[in-house]
Design a protein around this motif. Structure first.
Motif, PDB file in Angstrom:
ATOM      1  N   MET A  31      -0.804  -3.972   6.248  1.00  0.00           N
ATOM      2  CA  MET A  31      -0.355  -2.594   5.978  1.00  0.00           C
ATOM      3  C   MET A  31      -0.706  -2.181   4.554  1.00  0.00           C
ATOM      4  SD  MET A  31       0.948  -1.186   8.632  1.00  0.00           S
ATOM      5  CE  MET A  31       1.994   0.108   8.041  1.00  0.00           C
ATOM      6  N   GLU A  32      -0.534  -3.091   3.595  1.00  0.00           N
ATOM      7  CA  GLU A  32      -0.878  -2.783   2.203  1.00  0.00           C
ATOM      8  C   GLU A  32      -2.380  -2.565   2.058  1.00  0.00           C
ATOM      9  OE1 GLU A  32      -0.534  -2.098  -1.902  1.00  0.00           O
ATOM     10  OE2 GLU A  32       0.892  -1.958  -0.262  1.00  0.00           O
ATOM     11  N   ALA A  33      -3.176  -3.382   2.738  1.00  0.00           N
ATOM     12  CA  ALA A  33      -4.627  -3.204   2.686  1.00  0.00           C
ATOM     13  C   ALA A  33      -5.010  -1.852   3.271  1.00  0.00           C
ATOM     14  CB  ALA A  33      -5.319  -4.329   3.456  1.00  0.00           C
ATOM     15  N   ALA A  34      -4.421  -1.501   4.412  1.00  0.00           N
ATOM     16  CA  ALA A  34      -4.723  -0.211   5.041  1.00  0.00           C
ATOM     17  C   ALA A  34      -4.316   0.938   4.127  1.00  0.00           C
ATOM     18  CB  ALA A  34      -4.016  -0.100   6.389  1.00  0.00           C
ATOM     19  N   ARG A  35      -3.174   0.811   3.454  1.00  0.00           N
ATOM     20  CA  ARG A  35      -2.723   1.866   2.541  1.00  0.00           C
ATOM     21  C   ARG A  35      -3.719   2.049   1.399  1.00  0.00           C
ATOM     22  NH1 ARG A  35      -0.730   2.627  -2.166  1.00  0.00           N
ATOM     23  NH2 ARG A  35      -0.650   0.421  -2.691  1.00  0.00           N
ATOM     24  N   ARG A  36      -4.185   0.944   0.854  1.00  0.00           N
ATOM     25  CA  ARG A  36      -5.150   1.028  -0.247  1.00  0.00           C
ATOM     26  C   ARG A  36      -6.488   1.608   0.221  1.00  0.00           C
ATOM     27  NH1 ARG A  36      -4.348  -3.479  -4.612  1.00  0.00           N
ATOM     28  NH2 ARG A  36      -2.106  -3.706  -4.553  1.00  0.00           N
ATOM     29  N   PHE A  37      -6.943   1.197   1.402  1.00  0.00           N
ATOM     30  CA  PHE A  37      -8.196   1.728   1.930  1.00  0.00           C
ATOM     31  C   PHE A  37      -8.090   3.228   2.171  1.00  0.00           C
ATOM     32  CE2 PHE A  37      -8.974  -2.694   3.940  1.00  0.00           C
ATOM     33  CZ  PHE A  37      -9.523  -3.164   2.765  1.00  0.00           C
ATOM     34  N   ARG A  38      -6.956   3.662   2.707  1.00  0.00           N
ATOM     35  CA  ARG A  38      -6.774   5.098   2.953  1.00  0.00           C
ATOM     36  C   ARG A  38      -6.666   5.880   1.653  1.00  0.00           C
ATOM     37  NH1 ARG A  38      -3.626   4.042   8.218  1.00  0.00           N
ATOM     38  NH2 ARG A  38      -5.350   4.312   9.670  1.00  0.00           N
ATOM     39  N   ALA A  39      -6.105   5.270   0.624  1.00  0.00           N
ATOM     40  CA  ALA A  39      -6.055   5.919  -0.694  1.00  0.00           C
ATOM     41  C   ALA A  39      -7.465   6.111  -1.242  1.00  0.00           C
ATOM     42  CB  ALA A  39      -5.207   5.096  -1.653  1.00  0.00           C
ATOM     43  N   MET A  40      -8.324   5.114  -1.039  1.00  0.00           N
ATOM     44  CA  MET A  40      -9.710   5.252  -1.481  1.00  0.00           C
ATOM     45  C   MET A  40     -10.421   6.354  -0.697  1.00  0.00           C
ATOM     46  SD  MET A  40     -10.249   3.280  -4.008  1.00  0.00           S
ATOM     47  CE  MET A  40     -12.019   3.332  -4.079  1.00  0.00           C
ATOM     48  N   ALA A  41     -10.146   6.448   0.604  1.00  0.00           N
ATOM     49  CA  ALA A  41     -10.743   7.503   1.414  1.00  0.00           C
ATOM     50  C   ALA A  41     -10.297   8.874   0.914  1.00  0.00           C
ATOM     51  CB  ALA A  41     -10.372   7.323   2.884  1.00  0.00           C
ATOM     52  N   LEU A  42      -9.025   8.992   0.589  1.00  0.00           N
ATOM     53  CA  LEU A  42      -8.512  10.257   0.068  1.00  0.00           C
ATOM     54  C   LEU A  42      -9.178  10.619  -1.262  1.00  0.00           C
ATOM     55  CD1 LEU A  42      -6.541  12.612   0.213  1.00  0.00           C
ATOM     56  CD2 LEU A  42      -4.839  11.134  -0.872  1.00  0.00           C
ATOM     57  N   LEU A  43      -9.340   9.629  -2.128  1.00  0.00           N
ATOM     58  CA  LEU A  43     -10.011   9.865  -3.401  1.00  0.00           C
ATOM     59  C   LEU A  43     -11.440  10.369  -3.183  1.00  0.00           C
ATOM     60  CD1 LEU A  43      -9.997   9.678  -6.496  1.00  0.00           C
ATOM     61  CD2 LEU A  43     -10.708   7.301  -6.245  1.00  0.00           C
ATOM     62  N   CYS A  44     -12.129   9.776  -2.225  1.00  0.00           N
ATOM     63  CA  CYS A  44     -13.497  10.220  -1.921  1.00  0.00           C
ATOM     64  C   CYS A  44     -13.512  11.667  -1.433  1.00  0.00           C
ATOM     65  CB  CYS A  44     -14.134   9.314  -0.869  1.00  0.00           C
ATOM     66  SG  CYS A  44     -14.540   7.681  -1.474  1.00  0.00           S
ATOM     67  N   ARG A  45     -12.567  12.017  -0.545  1.00  0.00           N
ATOM     68  CA  ARG A  45     -12.523  13.387  -0.027  1.00  0.00           C
ATOM     69  C   ARG A  45     -12.177  14.388  -1.123  1.00  0.00           C
ATOM     70  NH1 ARG A  45     -10.486  10.584   4.451  1.00  0.00           N
ATOM     71  NH2 ARG A  45      -8.336  10.892   3.799  1.00  0.00           N
ATOM     72  N   GLN A  46     -11.247  14.026  -2.009  1.00  0.00           N
ATOM     73  CA  GLN A  46     -10.886  14.917  -3.111  1.00  0.00           C
ATOM     74  C   GLN A  46     -12.063  15.104  -4.066  1.00  0.00           C
ATOM     75  OE1 GLN A  46      -7.455  12.892  -4.640  1.00  0.00           O
ATOM     76  NE2 GLN A  46      -6.040  14.130  -3.416  1.00  0.00           N
TER      77      GLN A  46
END
Length: 75
Positions: A31-46
């Motif tokens: 779950m922590e890995a998925a949270r971090r990966f999704r945070a990186m995806a959000l950073l890319c989209r922003q």
């Protein structure tokens, strides 16, 4: 102009998280890995919204991070 360089070696990311989090259960690490990966995806989209000339590349990278998040949760 601000340039972000996103470098991440996803091959050992879950192992690093296990070391950081200690003896937590596997699902907590995933779950922590998925949270971090999704945070990186959000950073890319922003960043894509702020840099339209590079948006195609950043959006592709966001898809990559989302794929890693899904894979982390699938195990």
């Amino acid at each position: 102009m601000i340039y972000l360089i996103i470098v991440y070696n996803h091959d050992d990311s879950i192992a690093k998280l296990k070391n950081m989090l200690g003896e937590k259960k596997t699902w907590e690490v995933e779950m922590e890995a998925a949270r971090r990966f999704r945070a990186m995806a959000l950073l890319c989209r922003q960043t894509a919204a702020l840099q339209p000339e590079r948006s195609w590349k950043l959006l592709a990278e966001a898809e990559y991070w989302e794929h890693l998040a899904a894979a982390a949760l699938a195990h």
